[in-house]
Design a protein around this motif. Structure first.
Motif, PDB file in Angstrom:
ATOM      1  N   THR A  31      39.072  35.122  48.796  1.00  0.00           N
ATOM      2  CA  THR A  31      39.830  35.258  47.536  1.00  0.00           C
ATOM      3  C   THR A  31      39.600  34.037  46.647  1.00  0.00           C
ATOM      4  OG1 THR A  31      41.732  34.621  48.911  1.00  0.00           O
ATOM      5  CG2 THR A  31      41.670  36.887  48.110  1.00  0.00           C
ATOM      6  N   ARG A  36      37.510  32.012  41.668  1.00  0.00           N
ATOM      7  CA  ARG A  36      36.652  31.070  40.922  1.00  0.00           C
ATOM      8  C   ARG A  36      35.650  31.832  40.056  1.00  0.00           C
ATOM      9  NH1 ARG A  36      37.854  27.977  45.410  1.00  0.00           N
ATOM     10  NH2 ARG A  36      36.321  29.001  46.731  1.00  0.00           N
ATOM     11  N   ASP A  57      48.341  25.326  43.639  1.00  0.00           N
ATOM     12  CA  ASP A  57      49.375  26.315  43.965  1.00  0.00           C
ATOM     13  C   ASP A  57      48.742  27.683  44.251  1.00  0.00           C
ATOM     14  OD1 ASP A  57      51.941  25.179  44.018  1.00  0.00           O
ATOM     15  OD2 ASP A  57      51.913  24.937  41.838  1.00  0.00           O
ATOM     16  N   GLY A  85      40.894  33.147  53.473  1.00  0.00           N
ATOM     17  CA  GLY A  85      41.801  32.660  52.425  1.00  0.00           C
ATOM     18  C   GLY A  85      42.829  33.693  52.002  1.00  0.00           C
ATOM     19  N   ARG A  88      47.820  34.600  52.443  1.00  0.00           N
ATOM     20  CA  ARG A  88      48.215  33.195  52.339  1.00  0.00           C
ATOM     21  C   ARG A  88      49.718  33.019  52.509  1.00  0.00           C
ATOM     22  NH1 ARG A  88      43.306  30.695  50.362  1.00  0.00           N
ATOM     23  NH2 ARG A  88      43.714  28.652  49.487  1.00  0.00           N
ATOM     24  N   GLN A  92      52.018  38.554  51.388  1.00  0.00           N
ATOM     25  CA  GLN A  92      50.636  39.064  51.319  1.00  0.00           C
ATOM     26  C   GLN A  92      50.251  39.751  52.635  1.00  0.00           C
ATOM     27  OE1 GLN A  92      47.781  36.082  50.038  1.00  0.00           O
ATOM     28  NE2 GLN A  92      49.028  35.483  48.282  1.00  0.00           N
ATOM     29  N   ARG A 147      47.500  21.546  48.272  1.00  0.00           N
ATOM     30  CA  ARG A 147      47.065  22.757  48.972  1.00  0.00           C
ATOM     31  C   ARG A 147      47.445  22.696  50.450  1.00  0.00           C
ATOM     32  NH1 ARG A 147      41.124  22.520  47.632  1.00  0.00           N
ATOM     33  NH2 ARG A 147      40.895  24.360  48.909  1.00  0.00           N
TER      34      ARG A 147
HETATM   35  P1  AMP Z   1      40.353  28.543  48.649  1.00  0.00           P
HETATM   36  O1  AMP Z   1      38.942  28.515  48.155  1.00  0.00           O
HETATM   37  O2  AMP Z   1      40.601  29.647  49.634  1.00  0.00           O
HETATM   38  O3  AMP Z   1      40.831  27.221  49.163  1.00  0.00           O
HETATM   39  O4  AMP Z   1      41.278  28.900  47.378  1.00  0.00           O
HETATM   40  C1  AMP Z   1      41.294  28.083  46.243  1.00  0.00           C
HETATM   41  C2  AMP Z   1      42.538  28.386  45.422  1.00  0.00           C
HETATM   42  O5  AMP Z   1      42.532  29.752  45.012  1.00  0.00           O
HETATM   43  C3  AMP Z   1      43.850  28.202  46.152  1.00  0.00           C
HETATM   44  O6  AMP Z   1      44.300  26.852  46.142  1.00  0.00           O
HETATM   45  C4  AMP Z   1      44.776  29.109  45.350  1.00  0.00           C
HETATM   46  O7  AMP Z   1      45.132  28.534  44.117  1.00  0.00           O
HETATM   47  C5  AMP Z   1      43.861  30.284  45.044  1.00  0.00           C
HETATM   48  N1  AMP Z   1      43.906  31.314  46.118  1.00  0.00           N
HETATM   49  C6  AMP Z   1      42.905  31.670  46.968  1.00  0.00           C
HETATM   50  N2  AMP Z   1      43.309  32.638  47.792  1.00  0.00           N
HETATM   51  C7  AMP Z   1      44.603  32.901  47.472  1.00  0.00           C
HETATM   52  C8  AMP Z   1      45.583  33.811  47.972  1.00  0.00           C
HETATM   53  N3  AMP Z   1      45.336  34.638  49.000  1.00  0.00           N
HETATM   54  N4  AMP Z   1      46.804  33.804  47.374  1.00  0.00           N
HETATM   55  C9  AMP Z   1      47.091  33.000  46.337  1.00  0.00           C
HETATM   56  N5  AMP Z   1      46.223  32.112  45.816  1.00  0.00           N
HETATM   57  C10 AMP Z   1      44.979  32.067  46.379  1.00  0.00           C
END
Ligand code: AMP
Length: 191
Positions: A31, A36, A57, A85, A88, A92, A147
Motif C-alpha cells: 500500500t 507513493r 501518520d 504494509g 495497519r 483494516q 511511523r
Molecule cells: P510504507 O511504505 O508501508 O512504510 O508506507 C508509507 C506510508 O504510507 C505510511 O507511513 C502511511 O502514511 C501510508 N500507508 C501505507 N500503508 C498504509 C495503510 N495500510 N494504512 C494507512 N496508511 C498507509
C-alpha cells in the motif's frame, strides 16, 4: 498463496515480499508503494495522502481498503498475493476479513518479522542519514520515529488479532536477509 507480512518500518517487509514474489509467483501488494505512485501521479487519492504520509501518520482506512480491494481483483492476483504494509490497524484487518470472505478467498498465513526496537531506531537513523532529501519524503528521523510510534499503537495489536486465530507465524527479522527468507520459506513449506 495469500500472505500478510507484518512488522514495523525498517523490518525488511518489502525486501522479503520481493523474495517471496520470485519464489512463489505471487504478487507483492504494497500500500505504501501504491500510495507513493498516487502522490507522484497527482491523483485525488495522492493529494489526500501526501501530507499524511510525509508526517508518518496513517491515511484513512477507507482509502487503503478501497485500493487493496480493487488491486486484488486484478488478474495477476489470481496466483496469490503478499500484503506488505496492509492491514495497519484492527479496523483494516476486519475490513480485509470481510473483503476476502466476499471474494471467496482465504489467507494462508500471517508472517511477523520480529525486530528489536532499539536496533530499529538506529537502523532508521542510518537510513534517514543516507536518504535525507532522497526519494521518500517520509525518510527523515522525525517521520520515521512517528511511523514506529504509530506501528506500536495501531499495528502491533494485529499480532494478537492473528495470533488468536492461529494463523500467525513469527521469524527473527534481525537475522541476515537470506536467513530470514530461508525461515519464511520453511514456514510456508510446513503449511
Ligand atoms: P510504507 O511504505 O508501508 O512504510 O508506507 C508509507 C506510508 O504510507 C505510511 O507511513 C502511511 O502514511 C501510508 N500507508 C501505507 N500503508 C498504509 C495503510 N495500510 N494504512 C494507512 N496508511 C498507509
Amino acid at each position: 498463496m495469500k500472505l500478510i507480512l507484518l512488522g514495523p518500518p525498517g523490518a525488511g517487509k518489502g525486501t522479503q515480499a520481493k523474495i517471496i514474489e520470485d519464489e512463489h509467483g505471487c504478487v507483492q501488494l504494497s500500500t505504501g508503494d501504491m500510495l507513493r505512485a498516487a502522490v507522484a501521479a497527482g491523483s485525488e487519492v495522492g493529494k489526500q495522502a501526501a501530507a499524511i504520509m510525509e508526517r508518518g501518520d496513517l491515511v484513512p482506512d477507507d482509502v487503503v481498503v478501497g485500493i487493496i480491494s480493487d488491486r486484488v481483483d486484478q488478474p495477476d492476483c489470481a496466483s496469490g498475493f503478499i500484503l506488505d504494509g496492509f492491514p495497519r490497524n484492527v479496523a483494516q484487518a476486519e475490513a480485509l476479513d470481510k473483503m476476502l470472505e466476499e471474494k471467496g478467498l482465504a489467507l494462508d498465513a500471517v508472517i511477523e518479522l520480529a525486530v528489536d526496537d532499539a536496533i530499529l531506531v538506529s537502523r532508521i537513523e542510518g537510513r534517514a542519514a543516507e536518504t535525507e532529501g532522497g526519494p521518500r519524503a517520509d525518510d527523515n528521523v522525525e517521520a520515521l520515529k512517528k511511523r514506529l510510534e504509530v506501528y506500536h499503537q495501531q499495528t502491533a495489536p494485529l499480532i494478537d488479532y492473528y495470533g488468536n486465530r492461529g494463523v500467525l507465524k513469527s521469524v527473527d527479522g534481525m537475522a541476515e536477509i537470506d536467513t530470514v527468507s530461508g525461515q519464511i520459506s520453511d514456514l510456508l513449506k510446513a503449511g
